[in-house]
Structures are given as structure tokens and as C-alpha cells.
Design a protein around this motif. Structure first.
Motif, PDB file in Angstrom:
ATOM      1  N   GLU A   1       2.312  -3.781   2.938  1.00 31.62           N
ATOM      2  CA  GLU A   1       2.282  -2.951   1.813  1.00 31.62           C
ATOM      3  C   GLU A   1       2.485  -3.794   0.285  1.00 31.62           C
ATOM      4  O   GLU A   1       1.681  -3.473  -0.744  1.00 31.62           O
ATOM      5  N   LEU A   2       3.416  -4.430   0.591  1.00 31.78           N
ATOM      6  CA  LEU A   2       3.741  -5.349  -0.988  1.00 31.78           C
ATOM      7  C   LEU A   2       2.484  -6.267  -1.338  1.00 31.78           C
ATOM      8  O   LEU A   2       2.057  -6.395  -2.463  1.00 31.78           O
ATOM      9  N   THR A   3       1.842  -6.759  -0.456  1.00 34.72           N
ATOM     10  CA  THR A   3       0.872  -7.887  -0.622  1.00 34.72           C
ATOM     11  C   THR A   3      -0.387  -6.901  -1.063  1.00 34.72           C
ATOM     12  O   THR A   3      -0.943  -7.421  -2.066  1.00 34.72           O
TER      13      THR A   3
ATOM     14  N   ARG B   1     -13.587  -2.951  -5.300  1.00 35.26           N
ATOM     15  CA  ARG B   1     -12.339  -3.841  -4.482  1.00 35.26           C
ATOM     16  C   ARG B   1     -11.236  -2.688  -4.431  1.00 35.26           C
ATOM     17  O   ARG B   1     -10.644  -2.447  -3.354  1.00 35.26           O
ATOM     18  N   ILE B   2     -10.863  -2.142  -5.356  1.00 31.18           N
ATOM     19  CA  ILE B   2      -9.885  -1.166  -5.584  1.00 31.18           C
ATOM     20  C   ILE B   2     -10.221  -0.111  -4.778  1.00 31.18           C
ATOM     21  O   ILE B   2      -9.361   0.485  -4.032  1.00 31.18           O
TER      22      ILE B   2
ATOM     23  N   ALA C   1      -9.108   2.170   2.607  1.00 34.15           N
ATOM     24  CA  ALA C   1      -8.600   1.501   3.797  1.00 34.15           C
ATOM     25  C   ALA C   1      -7.222   2.123   3.851  1.00 34.15           C
ATOM     26  O   ALA C   1      -6.842   2.754   5.018  1.00 34.15           O
ATOM     27  N   LYS C   2      -6.385   2.441   3.063  1.00 28.03           N
ATOM     28  CA  LYS C   2      -5.285   3.147   3.062  1.00 28.03           C
ATOM     29  C   LYS C   2      -5.134   4.422   3.475  1.00 28.03           C
ATOM     30  O   LYS C   2      -4.363   4.946   4.249  1.00 28.03           O
ATOM     31  N   SER C   3      -6.318   5.125   3.121  1.00 31.08           N
ATOM     32  CA  SER C   3      -6.520   6.613   3.447  1.00 31.08           C
ATOM     33  C   SER C   3      -6.867   6.741   5.091  1.00 31.08           C
ATOM     34  O   SER C   3      -6.563   7.441   5.540  1.00 31.08           O
ATOM     35  N   ASP C   4      -7.593   5.702   5.590  1.00 25.28           N
ATOM     36  CA  ASP C   4      -8.164   5.797   6.839  1.00 25.28           C
ATOM     37  C   ASP C   4      -6.891   5.556   7.672  1.00 25.28           C
ATOM     38  O   ASP C   4      -6.713   6.010   8.603  1.00 25.28           O
ATOM     39  N   GLU C   5      -5.897   4.719   7.230  1.00 29.29           N
ATOM     40  CA  GLU C   5      -4.720   4.186   7.970  1.00 29.29           C
ATOM     41  C   GLU C   5      -3.981   5.490   7.919  1.00 29.29           C
ATOM     42  O   GLU C   5      -3.086   5.726   9.111  1.00 29.29           O
TER      43      GLU C   5
END
Length: 148
Positions: A83-85, A126-127, A133-137
Motif C-alpha cells: 500500500e505504501l509503495t 497509469r494513475i 487495480a485497487k478497485s478490483d482488489e
């Protein structure tokens, strides 16, 4: 019904408040560029954060016995690290995009160099990929019912 001064989307008073001088934009660009340089030189740089991983064996103290708490800590550390990365990469990209956008506001987006316009589009793509990707997770897995 909209007041006559709001035709076109912005009232005359608000339009005057939105006007900025070239000097103010230049100052803001310098601040954004400085923030980006500071991020790149800090421990918050995406490359530095990405390199700070640990191995699962690091928490086992050389013992071959299972230590579930250590494994849980390792999993939590990796989740937070990822998450930090991701946050650092996104912040870095957004600061860069703000710098380009401010330059575009100052000289007109059409007057930016082609490589700056292309980079701005790349950053936005890219953003969006990161956010998707976060929504998919976070999206729950579909459940399959046992009865038909």
C-alpha cells in the motif's frame, strides 16, 4: 433559472477570482517541482520504498517450528508495504502531473511541448490503472450457490 452573469458556467465574480498572474503560476510550479525533488530524495521515493521488503524467514529466528503470529505479522507487513509503495508511486505521479498542468495553465495546454502533453496523458493512464487495480482488489469475489 440561472442569473444572467452565470451564463457560460462561471459568474463574473468567480471568473475574476480564478484569474491568476503568470508570476503566481511560476511560483506554484517551483513549489511543485521542489516537492517532487524532495520526494525523490527522501525515504518516500517509490524505488526506495519498494526495496524495503522482508523475507518470511526473517521472523522465524532460525527456528524450523511454525510460528503463526510471525507469519501473520509478515503478511500484514507486506500488505502495508504494498500500500505504501502504491501510495508513493501515485503521489509521485500526481505531483508530476500537477507540475505539467500548471505549466499548461500558464502557457496553454496546446502550447506545451509534445513530450509534456504525452507524459501528462501517460501519467493519467497509469494513475487510472492503479485505481482500477485497487478497485478490483476490493471487489468481493462472486459467490456461487450450491443449489441450482
Amino acid at each position: 433559472m440561472l442569473p444572467a452573469e452565470m451564463v457560460g458556467g462561471v459568474s463574473a465574480g468567480r471568473a475574476a477570482n480564478l484569474e491568476v498572474t503568470g508570476e503566481a503560476l511560476s511560483t506554484f510550479v517551483k513549489r511543485v517541482d521542489s516537492a517532487l525533488r524532495n520526494l525523490e530524495g527522501s525515504a518516500g521515493d517509490p524505488t526506495r520504498i519498494g526495496a524495503q521488503g522482508i523475507k518470511p524467514t526473517s521472523l522465524n529466528s532460525g527456528s524450523s517450528a511454525a510460528f503463526p503470529e510471525a507469519h501473520a505479522l509478515y503478511l500484514q507487513y507486506n500488505r502495508v508495504h504494498e500500500e505504501l509503495t502504491s501510495l508513493s508511486k501515485t503521489l509521485h505521479l500526481q505531483i508530476e502531473a500537477i507540475g505539467i498542468a500548471v505549466r499548461g495553465a500558464h502557457v496553454g495546454f496546446d502550447n506545451l511541448e509534445e513530450d509534456q502533453r504525452r507524459r501528462f496523458a501517460e501519467i493519467q493512464t497509469r494513475i487510472q490503472q492503479i485505481e482500477d487495480a485497487k478497485s478490483d482488489e476490493r471487489r468481493p469475489e462472486p459467490t456461487v450457490s450450491g443449489s441450482l
